[in-house]
Design a protein around this motif. Structure first.
Motif, short mmCIF file in Angstrom:
data_model
loop_
_atom_site.label_atom_id
_atom_site.label_comp_id
_atom_site.label_asym_id
_atom_site.label_seq_id
_atom_site.Cartn_x
_atom_site.Cartn_y
_atom_site.Cartn_z
N GLU A 1 2.33 6.84 -6.82
CA GLU A 1 1.35 7.85 -7.23
C GLU A 1 1.93 9.24 -7.01
O GLU A 1 1.82 10.13 -7.85
CB GLU A 1 0.06 7.73 -6.42
CG GLU A 1 -0.82 6.59 -6.81
CD GLU A 1 -2.04 6.50 -5.90
OE1 GLU A 1 -2.37 7.51 -5.23
OE2 GLU A 1 -2.64 5.43 -5.85
N LEU A 2 2.57 9.45 -5.85
CA LEU A 2 3.15 10.77 -5.54
C LEU A 2 4.29 11.11 -6.50
O LEU A 2 4.43 12.26 -6.91
CB LEU A 2 3.64 10.81 -4.10
CG LEU A 2 2.57 10.80 -3.02
CD1 LEU A 2 3.22 10.68 -1.65
CD2 LEU A 2 1.75 12.08 -3.08
N GLU B 1 0.84 -1.21 0.00
CA GLU B 1 0.00 0.00 0.00
C GLU B 1 0.87 1.26 0.00
O GLU B 1 0.62 2.20 -0.74
CB GLU B 1 -0.91 -0.02 1.23
CG GLU B 1 -1.86 1.17 1.33
CD GLU B 1 -2.71 1.10 2.59
OE1 GLU B 1 -2.71 2.11 3.32
OE2 GLU B 1 -3.34 0.06 2.83
N GLU B 2 1.95 1.27 0.84
CA GLU B 2 2.86 2.42 0.90
C GLU B 2 3.61 2.58 -0.41
O GLU B 2 3.84 3.68 -0.88
CB GLU B 2 3.84 2.25 2.06
CG GLU B 2 3.20 2.34 3.43
CD GLU B 2 4.14 1.95 4.56
OE1 GLU B 2 3.92 2.45 5.68
OE2 GLU B 2 5.06 1.14 4.32
N GLN B 3 3.98 1.45 -1.04
CA GLN B 3 4.70 1.49 -2.30
C GLN B 3 3.80 2.09 -3.40
O GLN B 3 4.26 2.90 -4.19
CB GLN B 3 5.14 0.06 -2.69
CG GLN B 3 6.00 -0.02 -3.91
CD GLN B 3 7.39 0.57 -3.68
OE1 GLN B 3 7.95 0.44 -2.61
NE2 GLN B 3 7.91 1.23 -4.69
#
Length: 151
Positions: A147-148, A140-142
Motif C-alpha cells: 500500500e505504501l 499483514e506487513e507485506q
C-alpha cells in the motif's frame, strides 16, 4: 631527605638483575671477553631454559661459559665455538634457532597462523554477508508495504 634518596636508590638498584659471570671467569683480553659475552648471550642455559648462560647462576651455565672462553682463547672463531656447543648439546641450546630446513616449520608457523586466521575471517565474513539478517515479513506487513509503495 638524603637518607630517603639513598634508600630509594638502594631499592631501585637492588632490583637490577645481576649478571652471573664471575670475576674469575673474565678474560684479560677485552676483545675476547666481549666475544665471549656475545656468544654466551645467545646460548640457552639447559637448567633454567629461559635464560642465557650469561645470566644464569647454574653450574652447567658456568661450565659452558668457561668452555666458550677456553675455545676462544684456543683461537676458534665465534662460529666454530657455536658449532662446537651445538654439536654437543643440540639446537635447543641456541636461544635463537638457526634458519634451516629442519627448523622451517618453527620459523614459518607464526606466518602460517596469521594467514590461516585471515583466510578464516574472510570466509566467515563472506558467508555472513550472504545471509539475510532479519525475519520474513508477515502477510499483514507485506500488504501494508504494498500500500505504501503504491501511493
Amino acid at each position: 631527605m638524603i637518607r630517603r634518596f639513598v634508600l630509594a636508590l638502594a631499592v631501585v638498584l637492588s632490583s637490577v638483575p645481576a649478571f652471573a659471570v664471575n670475576p674469575e671467569e673474565v678474560l684479560a683480553d677485552p676483545k675476547l671477553e666481549a666475544r665471549a659475552r656475545a656468544i654466551s648471550a645467545e646460548l640457552r642455559c639447559m637448567v633454567c631454559q629461559n635464560q642465557s648462560i650469561d645470566d644464569s647462576n647454574a653450574e652447567l651455565a658456568k661450565d659452558l661459559r668457561l668452555l666458550v672462553r677456553e675455545r676462544l682463547t684456543d683461537g676458534d672463531t665465534d662460529e666454530q665455538v657455536m658449532n662446537y656447543i651445538v654439536s654437543r648439546y643440540g639446537e635447543f641450546v641456541l636461544l635463537k634457532p638457526r634458519f634451516e630446513m629442519k627448523t622451517i616449520l618453527l620459523w614459518g608457523a607464526p606466518l602460517l597462523l596469521v594467514v590461516a586466521g585471515g583466510l578464516s575471517l574472510i570466509v566467515f565474513a563472506r558467508k555472513s554477508a550472504g545471509r539475510p539478517t532479519g525475519s520474513k515479513l508477515t502477510a499483514e506487513e507485506q500488504a501494508r508495504l504494498s500500500e505504501l509503495l503504491d501511493e
